[in-house]
Write a protein that holds these residues in place. Structure first.
Motif, PDB file in Angstrom:
ATOM      1  N   ASP A   1     -29.573  68.889   7.100  1.00  7.24           N
ATOM      2  CA  ASP A   1     -30.031  69.206   5.813  1.00  7.24           C
ATOM      3  C   ASP A   1     -29.940  67.965   4.674  1.00  7.24           C
ATOM      4  O   ASP A   1     -29.704  66.688   5.427  1.00  7.24           O
ATOM      5  CB  ASP A   1     -29.456  70.216   5.209  1.00  7.24           C
ATOM      6  CG  ASP A   1     -27.924  70.350   5.288  1.00  7.24           C
ATOM      7  OD1 ASP A   1     -27.330  68.955   5.383  1.00  7.24           O
ATOM      8  OD2 ASP A   1     -27.255  71.184   4.972  1.00  7.24           O
ATOM      9  N   SER A   2     -30.310  67.866   3.815  1.00  6.19           N
ATOM     10  CA  SER A   2     -30.091  66.780   2.806  1.00  6.19           C
ATOM     11  C   SER A   2     -28.771  66.230   2.900  1.00  6.19           C
ATOM     12  O   SER A   2     -28.487  64.915   2.465  1.00  6.19           O
ATOM     13  CB  SER A   2     -30.564  67.039   1.301  1.00  6.19           C
ATOM     14  OG  SER A   2     -29.725  68.251   0.913  1.00  6.19           O
ATOM     15  N   LEU A   3     -27.505  66.988   3.067  1.00  7.57           N
ATOM     16  CA  LEU A   3     -26.408  66.560   3.076  1.00  7.57           C
ATOM     17  C   LEU A   3     -25.746  65.792   4.148  1.00  7.57           C
ATOM     18  O   LEU A   3     -25.062  64.683   4.152  1.00  7.57           O
ATOM     19  CB  LEU A   3     -25.254  67.549   2.818  1.00  7.57           C
ATOM     20  CG  LEU A   3     -25.334  68.421   1.506  1.00  7.57           C
ATOM     21  CD1 LEU A   3     -24.116  69.544   1.325  1.00  7.57           C
ATOM     22  CD2 LEU A   3     -25.002  67.518   0.300  1.00  7.57           C
TER      23      LEU A   3
ATOM     24  N   HIS B   1     -28.336  64.460   6.407  1.00 16.56           N
ATOM     25  CA  HIS B   1     -29.303  63.737   6.666  1.00 16.56           C
ATOM     26  C   HIS B   1     -29.130  61.982   6.848  1.00 16.56           C
ATOM     27  O   HIS B   1     -29.378  61.506   7.881  1.00 16.56           O
ATOM     28  CB  HIS B   1     -30.469  63.700   5.584  1.00 16.56           C
ATOM     29  CG  HIS B   1     -31.767  62.997   5.939  1.00 16.56           C
ATOM     30  ND1 HIS B   1     -32.511  63.188   7.140  1.00 16.56           N
ATOM     31  CD2 HIS B   1     -32.066  61.740   5.234  1.00 16.56           C
ATOM     32  CE1 HIS B   1     -33.635  62.251   6.804  1.00 16.56           C
ATOM     33  NE2 HIS B   1     -33.365  61.190   5.922  1.00 16.56           N
ATOM     34  N   ILE B   2     -28.260  61.666   5.623  1.00 17.74           N
ATOM     35  CA  ILE B   2     -28.018  60.001   5.854  1.00 17.74           C
ATOM     36  C   ILE B   2     -26.956  59.812   6.900  1.00 17.74           C
ATOM     37  O   ILE B   2     -26.851  58.844   7.566  1.00 17.74           O
ATOM     38  CB  ILE B   2     -27.493  59.595   4.221  1.00 17.74           C
ATOM     39  CG1 ILE B   2     -27.562  58.132   4.293  1.00 17.74           C
ATOM     40  CG2 ILE B   2     -25.781  60.084   4.235  1.00 17.74           C
ATOM     41  CD1 ILE B   2     -28.916  57.942   4.450  1.00 17.74           C
TER      42      ILE B   2
ATOM     43  N   VAL C   1     -27.560  57.000   9.794  1.00 20.98           N
ATOM     44  CA  VAL C   1     -26.522  56.037   9.944  1.00 20.98           C
ATOM     45  C   VAL C   1     -26.044  55.802  11.437  1.00 20.98           C
ATOM     46  O   VAL C   1     -26.293  54.738  12.086  1.00 20.98           O
ATOM     47  CB  VAL C   1     -25.481  55.947   8.970  1.00 20.98           C
ATOM     48  CG1 VAL C   1     -24.338  55.038   9.511  1.00 20.98           C
ATOM     49  CG2 VAL C   1     -25.692  55.645   7.617  1.00 20.98           C
TER      50      VAL C   1
ATOM     51  N   GLU D   1     -29.045  54.271  13.422  1.00 24.55           N
ATOM     52  CA  GLU D   1     -29.085  52.556  13.012  1.00 24.55           C
ATOM     53  C   GLU D   1     -27.919  52.052  13.915  1.00 24.55           C
ATOM     54  O   GLU D   1     -28.247  50.900  14.448  1.00 24.55           O
ATOM     55  CB  GLU D   1     -28.682  52.525  11.479  1.00 24.55           C
ATOM     56  CG  GLU D   1     -29.723  52.742  10.592  1.00 24.55           C
ATOM     57  CD  GLU D   1     -29.531  52.325   9.332  1.00 24.55           C
ATOM     58  OE1 GLU D   1     -30.555  51.793   8.488  1.00 24.55           O
ATOM     59  OE2 GLU D   1     -28.341  52.330   8.698  1.00 24.55           O
TER      60      GLU D   1
ATOM     61  N   ARG E   1     -31.483  48.308  11.387  1.00 25.94           N
ATOM     62  CA  ARG E   1     -31.138  48.612   9.578  1.00 25.94           C
ATOM     63  C   ARG E   1     -32.681  48.919   9.135  1.00 25.94           C
ATOM     64  O   ARG E   1     -33.496  48.160   8.952  1.00 25.94           O
ATOM     65  CB  ARG E   1     -30.655  47.107   9.137  1.00 25.94           C
ATOM     66  CG  ARG E   1     -30.118  47.338   7.951  1.00 25.94           C
ATOM     67  CD  ARG E   1     -28.565  47.883   7.693  1.00 25.94           C
ATOM     68  NE  ARG E   1     -28.261  48.084   6.597  1.00 25.94           N
ATOM     69  CZ  ARG E   1     -27.122  48.664   6.157  1.00 25.94           C
ATOM     70  NH1 ARG E   1     -26.627  49.494   6.976  1.00 25.94           N
ATOM     71  NH2 ARG E   1     -26.701  48.593   5.000  1.00 25.94           N
ATOM     72  N   PHE E   2     -32.800  50.211   8.772  1.00 25.90           N
ATOM     73  CA  PHE E   2     -34.080  50.809   8.056  1.00 25.90           C
ATOM     74  C   PHE E   2     -34.081  50.354   6.592  1.00 25.90           C
ATOM     75  O   PHE E   2     -32.949  50.030   5.941  1.00 25.90           O
ATOM     76  CB  PHE E   2     -34.194  52.138   8.157  1.00 25.90           C
ATOM     77  CG  PHE E   2     -34.158  52.587   9.483  1.00 25.90           C
ATOM     78  CD1 PHE E   2     -35.029  52.397  10.388  1.00 25.90           C
ATOM     79  CD2 PHE E   2     -33.079  53.570  10.066  1.00 25.90           C
ATOM     80  CE1 PHE E   2     -35.292  52.724  11.889  1.00 25.90           C
ATOM     81  CE2 PHE E   2     -33.165  53.960  11.468  1.00 25.90           C
ATOM     82  CZ  PHE E   2     -34.203  53.469  12.238  1.00 25.90           C
ATOM     83  N   LYS E   3     -35.076  50.193   6.103  1.00 23.22           N
ATOM     84  CA  LYS E   3     -35.624  50.064   4.528  1.00 23.22           C
ATOM     85  C   LYS E   3     -35.442  51.567   4.161  1.00 23.22           C
ATOM     86  O   LYS E   3     -36.101  52.447   4.760  1.00 23.22           O
ATOM     87  CB  LYS E   3     -36.895  49.138   4.378  1.00 23.22           C
ATOM     88  CG  LYS E   3     -36.466  47.616   4.638  1.00 23.22           C
ATOM     89  CD  LYS E   3     -37.899  47.144   4.249  1.00 23.22           C
ATOM     90  CE  LYS E   3     -37.653  45.603   4.665  1.00 23.22           C
ATOM     91  NZ  LYS E   3     -39.244  45.038   5.014  1.00 23.22           N
ATOM     92  N   MET E   4     -35.220  51.611   2.601  1.00 22.19           N
ATOM     93  CA  MET E   4     -35.318  52.920   2.201  1.00 22.19           C
ATOM     94  C   MET E   4     -36.844  53.630   2.243  1.00 22.19           C
ATOM     95  O   MET E   4     -36.882  54.807   2.715  1.00 22.19           O
ATOM     96  CB  MET E   4     -34.721  52.881   0.773  1.00 22.19           C
ATOM     97  CG  MET E   4     -34.744  54.345  -0.065  1.00 22.19           C
ATOM     98  SD  MET E   4     -33.756  54.414  -1.304  1.00 22.19           S
ATOM     99  CE  MET E   4     -34.651  53.496  -2.628  1.00 22.19           C
ATOM    100  N   GLN E   5     -37.661  52.902   1.945  1.00 19.65           N
ATOM    101  CA  GLN E   5     -39.060  53.213   2.000  1.00 19.65           C
ATOM    102  C   GLN E   5     -39.695  53.657   3.192  1.00 19.65           C
ATOM    103  O   GLN E   5     -40.314  54.681   3.582  1.00 19.65           O
ATOM    104  CB  GLN E   5     -39.974  52.179   1.299  1.00 19.65           C
ATOM    105  CG  GLN E   5     -39.983  52.108  -0.142  1.00 19.65           C
ATOM    106  CD  GLN E   5     -41.153  51.310  -0.581  1.00 19.65           C
ATOM    107  OE1 GLN E   5     -42.186  51.440  -0.404  1.00 19.65           O
ATOM    108  NE2 GLN E   5     -40.659  50.453  -1.568  1.00 19.65           N
TER     109      GLN E   5
ATOM    110  N   ILE F   1     -37.759  54.924   5.634  1.00 21.90           N
ATOM    111  CA  ILE F   1     -37.068  56.277   5.912  1.00 21.90           C
ATOM    112  C   ILE F   1     -37.870  57.493   5.128  1.00 21.90           C
ATOM    113  O   ILE F   1     -37.979  58.606   5.413  1.00 21.90           O
ATOM    114  CB  ILE F   1     -35.553  56.333   5.597  1.00 21.90           C
ATOM    115  CG1 ILE F   1     -34.931  55.548   6.524  1.00 21.90           C
ATOM    116  CG2 ILE F   1     -34.860  57.635   5.661  1.00 21.90           C
ATOM    117  CD1 ILE F   1     -34.998  55.926   8.128  1.00 21.90           C
ATOM    118  N   LEU F   2     -37.863  57.351   3.715  1.00 25.18           N
ATOM    119  CA  LEU F   2     -38.493  58.188   2.860  1.00 25.18           C
ATOM    120  C   LEU F   2     -39.677  58.598   3.125  1.00 25.18           C
ATOM    121  O   LEU F   2     -40.347  59.754   2.935  1.00 25.18           O
ATOM    122  CB  LEU F   2     -38.291  57.629   1.326  1.00 25.18           C
ATOM    123  CG  LEU F   2     -36.912  57.726   0.676  1.00 25.18           C
ATOM    124  CD1 LEU F   2     -37.034  56.988  -0.570  1.00 25.18           C
ATOM    125  CD2 LEU F   2     -36.268  58.898   0.911  1.00 25.18           C
TER     126      LEU F   2
END
Lengths: 80, 488
Positions: A34-36, A38-39, A43, A46, A52-56, A58-59
């Protein structure tokens, strides 16, 4: 197709025994993803794949197939 | 224009009929004109604020798409600044000013700025968030910038969602606004059903319960014990039925015209945790904050582990509270929810161990029930801050909560329900309506009453719909109240 290595990382991080991963699988369809959490999954990916991903990047992802493609693209660009 | 007004009952069939009679290429113009008319029923000149937001994000979208490198981010910030700037001036300036003034007095500084005497434009937070969602999506590259200004304006102003959401996403709504909608009687029937259900929630339940809530919450300190508890439970269902009712009318109205709008509620009081509650309550807002605030922060702070998530949760929930209104009560309300999710995050293992030690995992149904009970009561506690007019009122109500429970004239405590602004008839209707609501929430999925009803022949279905309409009208409250979420 989702690689065995990627499947293992996700299963380990979400403390799952098994799950039938497909290209079309959405993160929200995987138990515990879930959103909690996800990160922490991102990581872990990675670290495992040494990328190392860029934010865009992943989004923008829509499903696991696109995540796999992103990892493959990074791996091949590293080889070049 | 209120959904629960005679004007809307005339407006809606006229616009819908004209929508299907017009050739497809002109439908956007009809809907845009109807949306302007709908909005201008409040304060006509405020349409200029919407026009500014629309043009700002339309231009920002195209500029982002054309730009390369860091300029894309600059245009994103410009687009966001236009929206946040408008929101700040109209919604938060006076709140900011009051707090600065209080701070200035504390440090003996002569603060020069006075308050602005302006009325908050209705639904401004909904419209700006919808517009910002578009700018973010173009920036992330998930959609192409919309070139048709009229269609883009309609995306922001689409009248069913104009005043209180759902805060639709551009990748869902924009393609639908370009598509050709056909007359589909089955879909029209389902849309009208949903609208009727929305009206039932609003004018039979929410408006009725509001009398009890107002009686207690407008006189903090007057009541102690059970009346405060009853009014808080009543508010939990009032706010749910009010907002869910609005959302159902909006989604139903869209469905009648062929538009699929996103769900905003999924039986939130059945949630087993606060984080689950936020996946079921005001989904269009919680997912907005998740996608455009929470996720970027967690990503930027991903090396912080759980601390990064904690930081993102704190900011997100304080912002969610502030989104609802320029008052510390909303900030505290958001803070309570954020704190509970943070605690849940850090204490996952402790919670698992406690469940195992108490052997609750052997009784999954009991555990589920316990989780729902605890979550519902945390939510109810937070509603005290949401509903109270000030922090002082909220703390007074909380202090009064454990007080004496004796009802007037020596009657049993449960008789309190008859002394809180509701007649016996109102109490009876409220209880029956809440049981119907509970039944509808339990009766979901294949084989549900709604599905079985849809499968019935027309000669049986339509008389039942008319009976439903007659029932809603007969049991509605006399006074028409605005929707609570209009003020946001």
């Amino acid at each position: 197709m989702i690689s065995e290595r990627l499947q293992k990382v996700i299963l380990r991080k979400l403390k799952l025994d098994k799950f039938d991963f497909k290209n079309e699988t959405l993160a929200s369809q995987v138990p515990g993803w879930d959103s909690l959490t996800h990160i922490s999954v991102i990581v872990e990916i990675e670290k495992t794949f040494n990328v190392r991903f860029k934010m865009q990047e992943i989004l923008r992802l829509k499903n696991l197939g696109e995540l796999q493609k992103l990892i493959d693209a990074r791996a091949s660009s590293r080889l070049e | 224009m209120l959904f629960n007004s005679l004007r809307f009952l005339i407006f809606f069939p006229i616009v819908t009929t004209a929508f299907f009679l017009l050739p497809c290429r002109w439908r956007w113009l009809l809907l845009l004109s109807a949306s302007c008319f709908f909005y201008m029923a409040f304060i006509p000149v405020y349409i200029l604020i919407l026009a500014f937001i629309i043009v700002a994000d339309y231009v920002a979208g195209i500029a982002i798409e054309r730009a390369q490198g860091p300029r894309r981010t600059h245009y994103l910030w410009l687009g966001l600044a236009a929206n946040i700037g408008v929101l700040f001036i109209f919604k938060y300036f006076n709140f900011f000013n009051e707090n600065m003034d209080a701070l200035a007095r504390l440090i003996h500084w002569n603060y020069p700025l006075g308050a602005l005497n302006i009325i908050l434009p209705l639904g401004l937070s909904f419209q700006t968030f919808k517009a910002m969602s578009y700018t973010f999506e173009v920036y992330y590259g998930r959609i192409a910038a919309e070139r048709h200004l009229g269609i883009y304006a309609l995306y922001v102003m689409f009248y069913p969602q104009l005043i209180a959401g759902p805060i639709e996403r551009p990748y869902d709504l924009l393609p639908q606004l370009h598509a050709e909608q056909q007359v589909d009687w089955g879909r029209i029937g389902r849309g009208l059903q949903l609208m009727l259900w929305g009206f039932f929630q609003k004018i039979v339940i929410a408006d009725r319960l509001s009398a009890m809530v107002d009686q207690v919450y407008n006189h903090p300190g007057t009541y102690t014990g059970l009346p405060v508890l009853l009014a808080t439970y009543a508010f939990a269902f009032q706010i749910y039925c009010d907002f869910s009712g609005y959302s159902d009318i909006a989604i139903g109205a869209g469905q009648v015209m062929g538009f699929n709008l996103m769900a905003n509620f999924d039986r939130p009081y059945f949630s087993q945790s606060i984080s689950e509650f936020w996946r079921r309550w005001h989904i269009s807002l919680s997912s907005w904050f998740r996608d455009y605030l929470f996720q970027p922060i967690t990503f930027l702070k991903r090396n912080w582990g759980n601390w990064g998530v904690t930081c993102a949760l704190t900011i997100t929930f304080l912002a969610t509270g502030l989104w609802h209104g320029a008052n510390w009560t909303y900030v505290i309300w958001g803070g309570i929810h954020g704190m509970c999710i943070v605690l849940g995050l850090w204490l996952t293992d402790v919670r698992r161990a406690a469940v195992a030690a108490l052997k609750l995992n052997h009784f999954p149904s009991l555990l589920r029930l316990l989780n729902v009970f605890i979550t519902f009561h945390i939510v109810c506690f937070s509603w005290i801050f949401f509903r109270a007019d000030s922090l002082q009122d909220a703390f007074t109500l909380i202090r009064c909560l454990p007080g004496g429970w004796a009802a007037p004239l020596g009657t049993p405590p449960w008789h309190w329900i008859f002394y809180l602004g509701l007649t016996r008839w109102d109490v009876l209707i409220s209880v029956a309506a809440l049981l119907i609501l509970l039944g509808a929430h339990l009766d979901q999925g294949p084989g549900s009453l709604r599905q079985r009803l849809s499968a019935q022949p027309v000669w049986l279905r339509w008389p039942l719909y008319y009976a439903g309409i007659a029932t809603v009208i007969s049991f509605s409250t006399i006074t028409r109240k605005t929707f609570v979420y209009f003020q946001f």
